[in-house]
Design a protein around this motif. Structure first.
Motif, PDB file in Angstrom:
ATOM      1  N   UNK A   6      24.592 -15.234 -12.003  1.00  0.00           N
ATOM      2  CA  UNK A   6      23.391 -15.410 -12.848  1.00  0.00           C
ATOM      3  C   UNK A   6      23.676 -14.515 -14.207  1.00  0.00           C
ATOM      4  N   UNK A   7      25.038 -14.699 -14.619  1.00  0.00           N
ATOM      5  CA  UNK A   7      25.152 -14.047 -15.874  1.00  0.00           C
ATOM      6  C   UNK A   7      24.755 -14.586 -17.293  1.00  0.00           C
ATOM      7  N   UNK A   8      24.011 -13.787 -17.874  1.00  0.00           N
ATOM      8  CA  UNK A   8      23.516 -14.153 -19.308  1.00  0.00           C
ATOM      9  C   UNK A   8      24.142 -13.210 -20.251  1.00  0.00           C
ATOM     10  N   UNK A  23      21.216 -14.855 -29.779  1.00  0.00           N
ATOM     11  CA  UNK A  23      21.495 -16.022 -29.317  1.00  0.00           C
ATOM     12  C   UNK A  23      22.158 -16.148 -28.041  1.00  0.00           C
ATOM     13  N   UNK A  24      21.642 -16.943 -27.167  1.00  0.00           N
ATOM     14  CA  UNK A  24      22.235 -16.752 -25.788  1.00  0.00           C
ATOM     15  C   UNK A  24      23.383 -17.673 -25.859  1.00  0.00           C
ATOM     16  N   UNK A  47      31.649 -23.343 -26.745  1.00  0.00           N
ATOM     17  CA  UNK A  47      31.043 -23.533 -25.083  1.00  0.00           C
ATOM     18  C   UNK A  47      30.710 -22.346 -24.590  1.00  0.00           C
ATOM     19  N   UNK A  48      31.339 -21.226 -24.874  1.00  0.00           N
ATOM     20  CA  UNK A  48      31.208 -19.726 -24.325  1.00  0.00           C
ATOM     21  C   UNK A  48      32.263 -19.188 -23.391  1.00  0.00           C
ATOM     22  N   UNK A 219      27.971 -25.538 -24.095  1.00  0.00           N
ATOM     23  CA  UNK A 219      26.784 -24.720 -24.456  1.00  0.00           C
ATOM     24  C   UNK A 219      26.321 -23.531 -23.696  1.00  0.00           C
ATOM     25  N   UNK A 220      27.398 -22.793 -23.068  1.00  0.00           N
ATOM     26  CA  UNK A 220      26.983 -21.538 -22.530  1.00  0.00           C
ATOM     27  C   UNK A 220      26.864 -21.793 -21.130  1.00  0.00           C
ATOM     28  N   UNK A 221      26.818 -23.137 -20.387  1.00  0.00           N
ATOM     29  CA  UNK A 221      26.578 -23.476 -19.159  1.00  0.00           C
ATOM     30  C   UNK A 221      27.801 -23.996 -18.560  1.00  0.00           C
TER      31      UNK A 221
END
Length: 294
Positions: A6-8, A23-24, A47-48, A219-221
């Motif tokens: 669950x890394x944010x 911004x996430x 994309x992160x 997009x970070x996922x």
């Protein structure tokens, strides 16, 4: 070896001189990377994936969630140096990593900082440079080398530190095709022959066909996780994410769409040749049977 739950991660963005917002960049990342695997983290720019890479070497810490490296949390300050001793980093621009006046001096930097015996340092430097094919350049200035050679010096420096895992963040982004091929071959050999865990961050789809597992990000996922065969079975998804499909894979899909019964997906030129020959043989056998029937 690596477990992420669950890394944010959020960056601060200044909208004006007085107003800022968050911004996430990583949004609920969870994954496991076992020891000894060659894992590719694939995604378009933004994309992160590079932010994720920095978390693995504790260059960044989670805003939420947890990362464990061999059971130790990256957020635990007491575990910082032990984790960095296990996870080595190779960055996009090798010039940012090179500090020595000679190749061997640069490669020796990390083991010297660990206060190792001089004889052990010499042995590590020699073995690491032989591993990346640059032992003959050991007395040269690293700044006189080509881009691909500099990147191999950076990899040798990480090898000399005896890391169990190497994270490579876009290591071929600044290289020409020939140098890219050399660096990728070194990376594959380290994994296949030495059993070093490799995490390759890239947006080049043709660089990941030898990976054990591909983590596709957007997009970070995490969008999808699978083998190269599983990921390239859906070229339309890659196109939707604004990523190029390898030319040989695209060609095979186009041939298949025109009615040629090629087994899909195709990942390499040799695979395409073999499958075309297999189709040809089937066609010839069918033609022979037809003639016999006459």
């Amino acid at each position: 070896m690596i477990r992420i739950k669950d890394l944010i991660h959020r960056y601060t963005v200044w909208e004006s001189e007085t107003k800022k917002s968050k911004k996430t960049v990583l949004d609920g990342i969870s994954l496991d990377i076992p020891s000894g695997q060659f894992v590719a983290i694939l995604g378009a720019n933004g994309s992160g994936k590079s932010t994720l890479a920095k978390h693995l070497n504790v260059l960044l810490l989670p805003d939420e969630g947890t990362i464990w490296i061999d059971g130790k949390k990256t957020a635990d300050k007491e575990a910082l140096w032990e984790i960095r001793g296990r996870i080595g980093m190779v960055f996009q621009n090798p010039d940012n990593q090179i500090i020595g006046t000679s190749v061997e001096e640069d490669v020796a930097f990390e083991p010297e900082n660990k206060n190792l015996d001089p004889e052990m340092i010499r042995e590590r430097v020699e073995n690491s440079l032989k591993e990346v094919g640059l032992f003959h350049k050991r007395k040269s200035s690293p700044f006189r080398l080509s881009g691909g050679q500099k990147q191999r010096v950076a990899i040798a420096g990480v090898l000399a530190g005896m890391h169990e895992c190497i994270v490579l963040d876009e290591p071929t982004a600044m290289l020409d095709p020939g140098a890219r091929k050399e660096v990728l071959q070194v990376i594959r050999n380290l994994n296949r022959q030495r059993g070093i865990t490799i995490i390759l961050i890239t947006h080049h789809t043709d660089e990941v066909i030898d990976a054990d597992k591909i983590i596709l990000m957007d997009k970070g996922r995490i969008v999808e996780v699978g083998t190269p065969k599983e990921i390239f079975r859906n070229p339309e998804l890659l196109k939707q994410m604004k990523m190029d499909v390898p030319q040989v894979t695209e060609l095979a899909y186009r041939l298949h769409a025109r009615g040629i019964p090629i087994e899909l997906p195709v990942l390499t030129e040799n695979q395409l040749i073999d499958r075309i020959m297999a189709v040809k043989e089937q066609f010839m056998k069918g033609e022979d049977l037809e003639n016999d029937g006459r």
